[in-house]
Scaffold this motif. Structure first.
Motif, short mmCIF file in Angstrom:
data_model
loop_
_atom_site.label_atom_id
_atom_site.label_comp_id
_atom_site.label_asym_id
_atom_site.label_seq_id
_atom_site.Cartn_x
_atom_site.Cartn_y
_atom_site.Cartn_z
N PHE A 89 12.11 -1.88 3.93
CA PHE A 89 10.89 -2.52 4.45
C PHE A 89 11.01 -2.79 5.94
CE2 PHE A 89 8.58 -6.41 5.55
CZ PHE A 89 7.28 -6.01 5.27
N THR A 90 12.10 -3.40 6.39
CA THR A 90 12.20 -3.81 7.80
C THR A 90 12.32 -2.62 8.74
OG1 THR A 90 14.62 -4.08 7.64
CG2 THR A 90 13.24 -6.02 7.21
N TYR A 91 12.80 -1.49 8.24
CA TYR A 91 12.95 -0.32 9.11
C TYR A 91 11.76 0.63 9.03
CZ TYR A 91 15.08 3.77 11.33
OH TYR A 91 15.34 4.83 12.16
N TYR A 92 11.25 0.84 7.82
CA TYR A 92 10.22 1.85 7.63
C TYR A 92 8.80 1.29 7.45
CZ TYR A 92 14.14 5.01 6.49
OH TYR A 92 15.30 5.75 6.51
N LEU A 93 8.67 0.08 6.93
CA LEU A 93 7.37 -0.31 6.39
C LEU A 93 6.79 -1.61 6.93
CD1 LEU A 93 8.14 0.52 2.65
CD2 LEU A 93 6.75 1.87 4.23
N SER A 94 7.44 -2.28 7.87
CA SER A 94 7.00 -3.62 8.26
C SER A 94 5.90 -3.63 9.32
CB SER A 94 8.19 -4.45 8.76
OG SER A 94 8.83 -3.81 9.85
N SER A 95 5.44 -2.47 9.74
CA SER A 95 4.33 -2.42 10.70
C SER A 95 3.09 -3.08 10.10
CB SER A 95 4.00 -0.97 11.06
OG SER A 95 2.77 -0.90 11.76
N PRO A 96 2.39 -3.90 10.87
CA PRO A 96 1.18 -4.53 10.32
C PRO A 96 0.11 -3.52 9.97
CG PRO A 96 1.30 -4.84 12.71
CD PRO A 96 2.63 -4.27 12.28
N LEU A 97 0.15 -2.35 10.59
CA LEU A 97 -0.85 -1.32 10.30
C LEU A 97 -0.70 -0.78 8.88
CD1 LEU A 97 -0.77 0.66 13.68
CD2 LEU A 97 -2.45 -1.04 12.93
N ASN A 98 0.49 -0.92 8.32
CA ASN A 98 0.73 -0.36 6.99
C ASN A 98 -0.04 -1.08 5.89
OD1 ASN A 98 2.43 1.54 8.09
ND2 ASN A 98 4.30 0.43 7.59
N ILE A 99 -0.62 -2.21 6.24
CA ILE A 99 -1.45 -2.91 5.24
C ILE A 99 -2.63 -2.03 4.81
CG2 ILE A 99 -3.02 -4.03 6.88
CD1 ILE A 99 -2.83 -6.55 5.13
N VAL A 203 9.44 -11.11 19.44
CA VAL A 203 9.48 -11.45 18.01
C VAL A 203 8.68 -10.42 17.20
CG1 VAL A 203 8.76 -13.13 16.27
CG2 VAL A 203 9.84 -13.91 18.38
N LEU A 204 7.47 -10.14 17.65
CA LEU A 204 6.62 -9.20 16.92
C LEU A 204 7.21 -7.79 16.92
CD1 LEU A 204 3.04 -10.35 18.03
CD2 LEU A 204 4.22 -10.83 15.88
N SER A 205 7.79 -7.39 18.04
CA SER A 205 8.39 -6.06 18.11
C SER A 205 9.53 -5.92 17.11
CB SER A 205 8.90 -5.79 19.53
OG SER A 205 9.32 -4.45 19.67
N ILE A 206 10.34 -6.96 16.97
CA ILE A 206 11.43 -6.93 15.99
C ILE A 206 10.88 -6.91 14.57
CG2 ILE A 206 13.35 -8.26 15.03
CD1 ILE A 206 13.89 -9.28 17.87
N ILE A 207 9.86 -7.72 14.31
CA ILE A 207 9.27 -7.76 12.97
C ILE A 207 8.65 -6.42 12.60
CG2 ILE A 207 7.42 -8.79 11.59
CD1 ILE A 207 7.94 -11.42 13.05
N PHE A 208 7.96 -5.80 13.56
CA PHE A 208 7.26 -4.54 13.27
C PHE A 208 8.23 -3.40 13.03
CE2 PHE A 208 3.33 -5.99 15.90
CZ PHE A 208 3.09 -6.97 14.96
N GLY A 532 18.21 8.33 -4.42
CA GLY A 532 17.60 7.62 -3.31
C GLY A 532 18.06 8.23 -2.00
N TYR A 533 17.23 8.05 -0.97
CA TYR A 533 17.55 8.57 0.36
C TYR A 533 16.92 7.66 1.40
CZ TYR A 533 17.35 11.79 4.41
OH TYR A 533 17.44 12.35 5.66
N SER A 534 17.75 6.93 2.12
CA SER A 534 17.26 6.07 3.19
C SER A 534 18.31 6.00 4.28
CB SER A 534 16.94 4.67 2.67
OG SER A 534 18.13 3.95 2.42
N SER A 535 17.98 5.30 5.36
CA SER A 535 18.93 5.17 6.47
C SER A 535 20.02 4.16 6.16
CB SER A 535 18.18 4.75 7.74
OG SER A 535 17.59 3.49 7.56
N ASP A 536 19.87 3.41 5.07
CA ASP A 536 20.85 2.37 4.74
C ASP A 536 21.21 2.41 3.26
OD1 ASP A 536 22.47 0.06 5.04
OD2 ASP A 536 20.84 -1.15 4.22
N PRO A 537 21.92 3.45 2.82
CA PRO A 537 22.33 3.49 1.41
C PRO A 537 23.49 2.53 1.16
CG PRO A 537 23.28 5.33 2.59
CD PRO A 537 22.39 4.62 3.58
#
Length: 849
Positions: A89-99, A203-208, A532-537
């Motif tokens: 979530f924090t790497y791939y999906l936390s952009s607010p646009l993904n809503i 803060v927002l840049s880190i969250i996104f 599974g395949y992600s940047s953090d297995p």
């Protein structure tokens, strides 16, 4: 009253008109480029190439399930063997646009990707214009400077980085956040205070996206020196002033990082159990890269994000013309020229000097997608252009000189080292034409409009070419596959509500040699998996799968493109989706498609079972995975029977080909092979009825030998000598498998999985204190687990296999709960930092009053 409203409306229109024009032009360019390339929704092409096709479409579908309550980020059995998806979530999906995913069906994720790219591009143009208009307020008295600011903003929004990294859409939030962060730095330097904009935007840049957030923070530190240098050149404040603003800058960034701890701490802790280790062995003080290649790539539409160490920073011909013209102009002050040249050289150092490349690659060897942070270089070029126009003076002859110099450099480089011949020479002609129009517009305003039209044409042409090179025809294919896969999973779920896993030999993207990297479909369609395949297995899970025959591949995944019946049985795989026959399994009669079959594994073991504690097993003590699995089955069942039995064979070597003759017993219903290669030989394993690529990237280790075939051909394609270390061939004794698994199945313990909370409730009954029993699960061990029996906390042990094990068990209810490691600590730090930020702002406002 009406007059006041009219004046207010006119004022608002004047303020917002530049932004509306910028957004409209950027949007129009993108729509034209999309339509020209038939990008969805205008056609069948999409940005879903490379990792977007392999990973992100599935991640978006997973996010849709999370937002609808059908899955969770907290902990999910859909994530490989079961894991938290917090880092995904924090790497791939936390952009607010993904809503926006809530408005799309799973089969329309390609269209969602198009919309996200359009929106991030428009946002980037908007924030860049916001930066330039606040940073250079002289636009209020100079219409040409306002027009230039709008053009530069559109160039940033439709930049080479945005359109070529559309397949890494999660990095694009960092692009539109960068101007806001750097504007915050500018305000800190010039106002000698803590900039609220700097703190909030960091803060927002880190969250996104924490990755690009970290890049933006690093570059903001450089920007502190850039703005300080400009301030020194223009106003020459005292050294004390710079010390004060530097201290307040660092305090602001530290506060912002602390406010983001709820994201950073769990993410960093998770990375430590996977790929988070710093690769200091990759660090050196040398230079690398192709600077001349970067110059030659400054032409429209040229992009290859995987080109090794070539910096692509194309930002339009106008930008480079104005920079070169300003540097050649005798009217531009030497101090501004010197500053600009030093800054440009330093920016090159960010990419071509290995220590800086290493730092901006997050202390890792980022050996793909060069350069992931190149948007900071594009921003820097556009800034230098606007800076030189602000403080310099450019004559008509300087524009002509600049065009001659730049076109000459491109032509000479093209002659010396062929790069992109036709496009290079055409662009040289274009640059001369553009300079002619610009020089004529000095005295004839009508040429200014023609110049703008030509610039828009250039940017649109570049966008069309970039999109064409970074998209493919796959929208219809994805829609059809997505709907079919949803139907399959729904059909299985409707007839079985037990707790089990699903494996598959077929995914959406399969090469002719049956290789794939699509290992996130379980997340997309909400079923329990083993892939599974992600940047953090999680390395524990990778070790488990590797020991059971699903080999590790690189740093990100295990190869699970086949079904190994013993491994799947141990892991609780009850159903297998396949496009070829699987002997030993029961075919389920579901009315799906002719190409896809569903098989049931009647031998599958429960996810929780009791067993007698005893022998310790280490995979390193066994020669191969088949003997290791035999030992596990024996320990769990107490039986002396073997499931896998070795098959004798003969090997004949020929030029680039090895023939293996198997001596199969009569009961050889299922046969597997495993070849240990000394190094990848890019080969292929062939029988009479099948062929798989082998000993290469994405290839398996254990492979299935089709039923009743006793001859295997192994091709070796790279002319290496004797690349094979050892070969193993085993047949499965189904009678023994059935007898052993029945023993273990009788020890099953019923478990109820609450998906929304990421916890298990296990009923323990008829447990005698005289027996030395333990509870074993095929859930991988993780430090985030907590276990309670009858409200009493008990210890969790990592079993020899890497699974959860509980020794202190008794009759009653065992509750197994997962807590994201570091989450509560991060929450506490973030809450404290937010409170401190609010208090500081209240005190500051009172002082201002």
């Amino acid at each position: 009253m009406l007059e006041a409203i009219k004046k207010k409306a006119i004022h608002l229109l004047r303020v917002w008109a530049p932004y509306l024009v910028t957004v409209a032009v950027a949007g129009l360019i993108l729509m034209i480029s999309f339509a020209a390339n038939h990008i969805t929704p205008f056609g069948n092409r999409s940005f879903a190439i490379r990792d977007a096709n392999i990973q992100y479409l599935d991640f978006f579908a997973y996010l849709k399930d999370v937002m609808s309550g059908n899955n969770t980020i907290h902990y999910s059995l859909s994530n490989t063997l079961g894991d938290s998806s917090f880092v995904i979530f924090t790497y791939y999906l936390s952009s607010p646009l993904n809503i926006l995913v809530v408005f799309f069906d799973k089969s329309d994720m390609c269209t969602l990707l198009s919309l996200l790219i359009v929106l991030t591009s428009i946002f980037a143009a908007f924030t860049f214009l916001f930066f330039t208009l606040k940073r250079f307020p002289s636009y209020r008295t100079s219409r040409p400077k306002l027009v230039l600011s709008i053009i530069l903003a559109v160039l940033f929004g439709c930049s080479q980085y945005v359109l070529s990294q559309g397949n890494n859409v999660m990095w694009l939030d960092g692009v539109y956040m960068l101007p806001l962060i750097l504007l915050g730095v500018f305000m800190s330097v010039n106002n000698r205070g803590v900039s609220r904009l700097l703190v909030v935007s960091v803060v927002l840049s880190i969250i996104f996206n924490w990755y690009t957030g970290a890049i933006n923070i690093l570059f903001s530190g450089i920007w502190l020196f850039v703005e300080s240098a400009i301030l020194y050149i223009t106003k020459k404040p005292s050294i004390k002033y710079f010390l004060v603003i530097s201290l307040k800058y660092f305090l602001s960034v530290i506060l912002a990082i602390a406010m983001s701890a709820i994201i950073l701490i769990p993410t960093l802790m998770s990375l430590q159990s996977g790929r988070g280790a710093v690769e200091l062995d990759k660090l050196s003080t040398s230079f690398n890269g192709d600077i001349l290649g970067s110059i030659q790539s400054y032409i429209p539409g040229v992009s290859d994000v995987n080109a090794s160490h070539i910096l692509f920073v194309y930002s339009g011909g106008l930008v480079i013309l104005l920079i070169i013209a300003s540097l050649l102009s005798k009217k531009t002050s030497t101090k501004y020229k010197t500053f600009s040249l030093i800054f440009i050289v330093f920016v090159l150092f960010l990419f071509y000097w290995k220590p800086l490349f290493f730092v901006f690659s997050m202390l890792k060897n980022a050996d793909s997608y060069y350069y992931r942070y190149s948007y900071v270089a594009i921003f820097s070029i556009l800034f230098i252009c606007r800076f030189l126009v602000e403080y310099g003076k450019i004559k008509k002859r300087d524009i002509v000189k600049g065009a001659t110099v730049f076109a000459g450099i491109l032509a000479i480089l093209q002659f010396a080292r062929t790069f992109h011949p036709s496009m290079t020479y055409l662009y040289c002609i274009f640059i001369i034409l553009l300079s002619t129009l610009i020089s004529k517009s000095y005295k004839a305003p009508k040429y200014l409009f023609a110049t703008i039209v030509l610039i828009v044409f250039e940017l649109t042409s570049s966008s069309i070419l970039l999109i064409r090179n970074n998209s493919q025809n796959n929208v219809t294919e994805y829609r059809e596959y997505s709907k079919t896969k949803e139907g399959i999973i729904n059909a299985i779920s409707a007839n079985d509500d037990e707790l089990y896993r699903i494996n598959e030999t077929l995914t959406r993207n399969m090469s002719p040699g049956r290789l794939t990297a699509n290992y996130n479909e379980s997340l997309a369609y909400g079923y329990n998996s083993i892939s599974g395949y992600s940047s953090d297995p999680d390395e524990t899970q990778r070790r488990i799968l590797d020991s059971l025959g699903y080999r590790k591949n690189g740093d990100n995944m295990n190869i699970v493109n086949s079904s190994i019946i013993g491994a799947d049985t141990l892991l609780g795989v009850k159903y297998i989706i396949s496009d070829y026959d699987l002997p030993g399994y029961e075919e389920i009669d579901y009315p799906l498609t002719d190409e896809i079959k569903i098989y049931k594994n009647k031998y599958t073991l429960p996810l929780f079972a009791l067993f007698n504690t005893g022998v310790s097993l280490e995979y390193s003590n066994f020669k191969n995975t088949f003997e290791y699995q035999n030992a596990i089955f024996k320990e769990l069942s107490g039986s002396s029977l073997n499931i896998y039995e070795p098959v004798s064979f003969e090997t004949k070597y020929a030029a680039n080909d090895v023939t293996v003759k198997l001596h199969l017993p009569e009961h050889a219903h299922i046969v597997y092979g495993n070849i240990e290669w000394k190094y990848e030989f890019n080969g292929q394993i062939r029988t009479n009825s099948s062929a798989i690529d082998y000993a290469k990237w994405l290839s398996p280790s254990v492979f299935y030998v089709p039923q009743a075939e006793d001859t295997i051909h192994i091709s070796i394609n790279n002319n290496t000598q004797d690349p094979i270390n050892q070969q193993y061939y085993y047949t499965v004794n189904l009678k023994n498998l059935e007898e052993i698994t029945k023993i273990i199945q009788n020890k099953a313990v019923h478990a109820n999985y609450e998906r929304s909370d990421g916890r298990f409730i296990i009923k323990l009954e008829d447990i005698s204190k005289e027996e030395s029993l333990a509870l074993l699960s095929s859930i991988p061990y993780n430090t985030g687990w907590r276990a309670y029996i009858n409200n009493k906390k008990i210890d969790i042990i990592e079993s020899e296999y890497g699974f959860l094990q509980f020794n202190d068990i008794e009759n009653g209810e065992l509750i197994l709960e997962y807590q994201i490691p570091g989450f509560m600590l991060g929450l506490t730090i973030s809450a404290t930092a937010v409170l401190l930020f609010v208090i500081v702002n209240i005190i500051t406002k009172k002082r201002e009053v």
